[in-house]
Write a protein that holds these residues in place. Sequence first.
Motif, mmCIF file in Angstrom:
data_model
loop_
_atom_site.group_PDB
_atom_site.id
_atom_site.type_symbol
_atom_site.label_atom_id
_atom_site.label_comp_id
_atom_site.label_asym_id
_atom_site.label_seq_id
_atom_site.Cartn_x
_atom_site.Cartn_y
_atom_site.Cartn_z
ATOM 1 N N VAL A 7 -29.229 37.950 14.879
ATOM 2 C CA VAL A 7 -29.284 36.483 14.498
ATOM 3 C C VAL A 7 -30.554 35.641 14.813
ATOM 4 C CG1 VAL A 7 -27.948 35.536 16.354
ATOM 5 C CG2 VAL A 7 -27.555 34.689 14.092
ATOM 6 N N SER A 8 -31.114 36.037 15.847
ATOM 7 C CA SER A 8 -32.220 35.316 16.362
ATOM 8 C C SER A 8 -33.564 35.903 15.887
ATOM 9 C CB SER A 8 -32.544 35.978 17.948
ATOM 10 O OG SER A 8 -32.753 37.102 18.080
ATOM 11 N N LEU A 9 -33.552 36.613 14.751
ATOM 12 C CA LEU A 9 -34.590 37.189 14.166
ATOM 13 C C LEU A 9 -35.524 35.977 13.467
ATOM 14 C CD1 LEU A 9 -36.440 39.698 13.066
ATOM 15 C CD2 LEU A 9 -35.103 39.759 10.858
ATOM 16 N N LEU B 25 -31.242 39.235 24.682
ATOM 17 C CA LEU B 25 -31.308 40.783 24.759
ATOM 18 C C LEU B 25 -32.407 41.266 24.163
ATOM 19 C CD1 LEU B 25 -27.385 41.469 23.812
ATOM 20 C CD2 LEU B 25 -28.652 41.553 26.203
ATOM 21 N N TRP B 26 -33.148 40.432 22.887
ATOM 22 C CA TRP B 26 -34.223 40.837 22.468
ATOM 23 C C TRP B 26 -35.407 40.559 23.186
ATOM 24 C CZ3 TRP B 26 -38.845 38.005 20.933
ATOM 25 C CH2 TRP B 26 -39.472 39.022 20.084
ATOM 26 N N LEU B 27 -35.354 40.033 23.844
ATOM 27 C CA LEU B 27 -36.514 39.607 25.056
ATOM 28 C C LEU B 27 -36.478 40.524 25.967
ATOM 29 C CD1 LEU B 27 -36.584 35.788 25.324
ATOM 30 C CD2 LEU B 27 -38.382 36.940 24.577
ATOM 31 N N CYS B 28 -35.261 41.085 26.330
ATOM 32 C CA CYS B 28 -35.403 42.194 27.286
ATOM 33 C C CYS B 28 -35.767 43.703 26.772
ATOM 34 C CB CYS B 28 -33.607 42.330 27.966
ATOM 35 S SG CYS B 28 -33.006 41.105 28.765
ATOM 36 N N GLU B 29 -35.465 43.725 25.498
ATOM 37 C CA GLU B 29 -35.936 44.985 24.712
ATOM 38 C C GLU B 29 -37.437 44.798 24.744
ATOM 39 O OE1 GLU B 29 -33.800 44.514 21.285
ATOM 40 O OE2 GLU B 29 -31.844 45.242 22.139
#
Length: 259
Positions: free
Chosen positions: A69-71, A106-110
């Motif tokens: 959703v943050s794409l 979570l994306w930033l962690c990835e």
Amino acid sequence: SVAMDELLAALSAQALYSCERQMAEGYIPLPGGHRAGVCGRIIRESDGTRRMTDVCAVCIRVARRIEGVSLPVRRFLLDEHGGAQRVLVLGAPGSGKTTMLRDAALWLCEQGRCVAVADEREELFAGSKTHGRLSVLSGVSKAEAFSMLLRSMAPQVIIGDELGGDEDVQAVRDMVRCGVGLLVSAHAGSMEEAARRPAIRRMLFEEVFDWYILLGRRSSVHAIYDRKGNRWEETESGQLECGRGGDDRNQHSGFSAFG
């Protein structure tokens, strides 16, 4: 009513007394990051504390990650060199700000970034105090959490939901001076509405954030502004184009409230 009493007892795991502080702020925390908003009568005690009685309405909010959703906002979270940027997500209640922050964290962690979350009401990552490169601090105000995370966790990005008053703003300004990336949200249905709030107005004027992302319905991006108030538009090819300049703040719709 008896039915409301039974509902509140069930929501609080038969320990409504333990939720008195949160209820005075309008909610009951639920396991898993879910929350029940409550509405009733606020009573102020002689010692200055508040409590809610005569609850007449309950609104249950279910927290979940919607992957991807943050794409639409990811391109604004990191600059061309991979450095974390400072982003303020704006939106009306129910626009999906919290859902957006959760997935973005979570994306930033990835992407290999060390992320720290000020989860005051345990809505973002309740029960998950660590998640790889993600650290979560709850149980204290956002301003306190921001300061504690900055001192103790050496984060590259700090995330927080629903900025409020002057204490939150001062904490954000302190983090900017320390060079840490930010991803935070605030209630506002438009840039004009945001600029009418004194706390946000000050941050707009001081160009605290690199980007302002205004959400529409269901976490969709409605408008994008840079630190100067320029509005950016996405072309059919997916590229970004800068629209009208924001230095003339009397004319630019996003910052017209500065006068």
